[in-house]
Design an enzyme around this catalytic site. Structure first.
Site, PDB file in Angstrom:
ATOM      1  N   ASP A 186     -10.893   2.950   4.186  1.00 48.67           N
ATOM      2  CA  ASP A 186     -11.347   1.557   4.133  1.00 48.67           C
ATOM      3  C   ASP A 186     -12.875   1.478   4.165  1.00 48.67           C
ATOM      4  O   ASP A 186     -13.448   0.406   3.988  1.00 48.67           O
ATOM      5  CB  ASP A 186     -10.788   0.782   5.341  1.00 48.67           C
ATOM      6  CG  ASP A 186      -9.674  -0.170   4.948  1.00 48.67           C
ATOM      7  OD1 ASP A 186      -9.507  -0.415   3.733  1.00 48.67           O
ATOM      8  OD2 ASP A 186      -8.990  -0.677   5.851  1.00 48.67           O
ATOM      9  N   GLN A 232      -4.394  -1.375   9.685  1.00 49.15           N
ATOM     10  CA  GLN A 232      -4.279  -2.713   9.095  1.00 49.15           C
ATOM     11  C   GLN A 232      -4.902  -3.754  10.027  1.00 49.15           C
ATOM     12  O   GLN A 232      -4.544  -3.848  11.197  1.00 49.15           O
ATOM     13  CB  GLN A 232      -2.786  -3.032   8.829  1.00 49.15           C
ATOM     14  CG  GLN A 232      -2.565  -4.358   8.125  1.00 49.15           C
ATOM     15  CD  GLN A 232      -3.120  -4.398   6.703  1.00 49.15           C
ATOM     16  OE1 GLN A 232      -3.012  -3.430   5.962  1.00 49.15           O
ATOM     17  NE2 GLN A 232      -3.722  -5.513   6.325  1.00 49.15           N
ATOM     18  N   LYS A 266       0.844  -1.206   0.000  1.00 50.03           N
ATOM     19  CA  LYS A 266       0.000   0.000   0.000  1.00 50.03           C
ATOM     20  C   LYS A 266       0.876   1.251   0.000  1.00 50.03           C
ATOM     21  O   LYS A 266       0.584   2.226  -0.709  1.00 50.03           O
ATOM     22  CB  LYS A 266      -0.935  -0.013   1.224  1.00 50.03           C
ATOM     23  CG  LYS A 266      -2.024  -1.076   1.083  1.00 50.03           C
ATOM     24  CD  LYS A 266      -2.754  -1.370   2.390  1.00 50.03           C
ATOM     25  CE  LYS A 266      -3.703  -2.559   2.202  1.00 50.03           C
ATOM     26  NZ  LYS A 266      -4.340  -3.025   3.423  1.00 50.03           N
TER      27      LYS A 266
END
Ligand code: NAP
Length: 293
Positions: A121, A98, A54
């Site tokens: 997200d 994460q 990422k």
């Protein structure tokens, strides 16, 4: 009838190129550079690889990566402090915690601390609520990636029967909401669904996100259906034989002759997730500028 094998790598590359072009335009227009902060708690090797990917992808499209790492025994308060610092930092457009976090921490409640306008997200209660209400917001990356693949394939959503196997907050629920917003008739299946093959066999669009290798066999699939395989299952070397150790939830070889289009694993849905994360980060940066932040 020949089956289209949907090339997720190519679609993801196209999305990344579009984001790079749009980032350059954003920088020229606003004098600001979008930034993506990743927060990794602990040293899980797979999570570290994802975070590294990422970070690299973010730099490649001209955005600034911010890499935050906390020890495996970090407390809730320590993670909270990090997230609150990033919420307040105007150079950070998007924040990603994460997952999974170590067992002593509560992932959903930590994710919920992220400012909704930086929640790239799309997993905070605010963004889940906005999606459910059909209002603008940041959407979860993997379901967004599936929508992009369906668009690329030319699949007709309007009035189609869409069946999603899986009802997780991360994928199944937002996937159903996005399909519904596209005017499909949506059925969501899960571990208590009666006659799973029968329900799936009604689908014009069948999406599997279960986490069980090759659970979707040919009898689940109507002739001509579009089949999207979200599953990522790692086989042991003994199970894999001489093939790749990564398999999806769909028995690809058996389903291929019945489908009009199908995603492979690897190389289907997987590459789309980071591409959509980049697009979400730019969208977050635009939303913050629009709010005068
Ligand atoms: P999850 O939270 O474990 O959810 C799995 C879902 O499958 C649950 O709703 C569960 O039902 C359902 N299920 C389990 N066994 C079933 C069965 N025998 N029949 C019907 N339904 C069954 O998993 P997830 O996070 O949604 O992920 C699912 C898969 O997608 C995993 O392989 C994951 O690695 C993959 N994934 C890939 C990406 C990507 O970037 N490509 C992103 C996200 C996820 P219950 O709710 O009743 O338990």
């Amino acid at each position: 009838m020949s089956t289209t094998i949907i090339d997720g790598k190519a679609v993801a590359a196209r999305v990344r190129a579009e984001v790079a072009r749009d980032v350059a335009d954003f920088v020229a227009r606003t004098g600001r550079t979008p930034g993506l902060a990743t927060v990794l708690v602990g040293e899980d090797p797979a999570s570290a690889v994802y975070v590294g990917g990422k970070q690299r992808a973010c730099a490649e499209v001209g955005m600034t990566p911010f890499d935050h790492r906390l020890p495996v025994d970090a407390s809730h308060e320590q993670v909270q402090q990090t997230l609150e610092g990033l919420n307040a930092n105007p150079d950070v457009s998007g924040i990603l915690l994460q997952l999974p976090v170590p067992a002593h921490l509560d992932g959903p409640s930590l994710t919920g601390l992220i400012d909704a306008v930086k929640d790239v997200d799309g997993l905070t209660p605010v963004n889940a609520g906005l999606l459910s209400l059909g209002r603008e917001g940041l959407r979860p990356c993997t379901p967004l990636g599936v929508m992009e693949l369906l668009k690329e394939t030319g699949a007709q959503l309007e009035s189609a029967e869409a069946v999603v196997i899986g009802r997780s907050n991360l994928f199944g629920k937002p996937m159903g909401a996005l399909l519904l917003a596209g005017n499909a008739t949506v059925t969501t299946c899960h571990s208590r669904t009666r006659d799973l093959p029968g329900v799936c066999a009604r689908a014009d669009i069948l999406i599997a996100a279960v986490g069980r290798p090759r659970i979707v066999t040919a009898d689940f699939v109507k002739q001509g259906a579009v089949v999207i395989d979200v599953g990522m299952n790692r086989l042991t070397p003994e199970q894999a034989g001489n093939k790749s150790g990564l398999v999806g939830d769909v028995d690809f070889d058996a389903v291929l002759p019945r489908a009009s289009a199908i995603t492979p694993v690897p190389g289907g849905v997987g590459p789309m997730t980071i591409a959509m994360l980049l697009r979400n980060t730019l969208q977050a940066a635009e939303m913050q500028v629009a709010q005068g932040r």
